[in-house]
Design an enzyme around this catalytic site. Sequence first.
Site, PDB file in Angstrom:
ATOM      1  N   GLY A  82       6.501 -16.321  13.267  1.00  0.00           N
ATOM      2  CA  GLY A  82       6.013 -15.281  14.171  1.00  0.00           C
ATOM      3  C   GLY A  82       4.795 -14.544  13.656  1.00  0.00           C
ATOM      4  CG  HIS A  83       2.815 -12.127  10.354  1.00  0.00           C
ATOM      5  ND1 HIS A  83       1.941 -12.270   9.303  1.00  0.00           N
ATOM      6  CD2 HIS A  83       2.604 -10.885  10.847  1.00  0.00           C
ATOM      7  CE1 HIS A  83       1.244 -11.154   9.149  1.00  0.00           C
ATOM      8  NE2 HIS A  83       1.637 -10.299  10.062  1.00  0.00           N
ATOM      9  CG  PHE A  84      -0.406 -13.976  13.264  1.00  0.00           C
ATOM     10  CD1 PHE A  84       0.092 -12.920  14.005  1.00  0.00           C
ATOM     11  CD2 PHE A  84      -1.129 -13.704  12.112  1.00  0.00           C
ATOM     12  CE1 PHE A  84      -0.159 -11.601  13.618  1.00  0.00           C
ATOM     13  CE2 PHE A  84      -1.370 -12.395  11.733  1.00  0.00           C
ATOM     14  CZ  PHE A  84      -0.893 -11.334  12.473  1.00  0.00           C
TER      15      PHE A  84
END
Length: 146
Positions: free
Chosen positions: A48-50
């Site tokens: 999620g990052h990224f």
Amino acid sequence: MMQVEEIKALLPQRYPFLLVDRVVDLDLEKKTIDCYKNLTANEDFFNGHFPHHPVMPGVLIVEAMAQAAGILGSFIQKNAPGENTVYYFAAADKVRFRTPVVPGDRLQLIAEFLGEKRDIWKFSCKALVDGKIASSAVITCAKKEI
């Protein structure tokens, strides 16, 4: 040199928050420690990052430096593995991020003991990739008996 099982005996963190894989040097005379964390594309936070440009979150780099400082503090205090002492992350000052940390990097963590007063410990910390500083901070830890 310390392997992960020895590190787990000193730190309360566990997967996925144990961010020190190995200690390569511990110098109690100079009060310094040199550790590392190997980063793979399989780290949960990269999802999620990224998603299209994975970067290790800065807060986790700071946490990794704090864990290195906690191991050093444990040895300075001469706590044997298994004793009922934990070092809580209390503050981070002068935090700087200079370059992104990405999958495939080996994050070298260096901490130097600066001083202690009433169970509050200060450490100068650096996180490096390929010998270049990725992040730096002054980490404050609070010793707590549990």
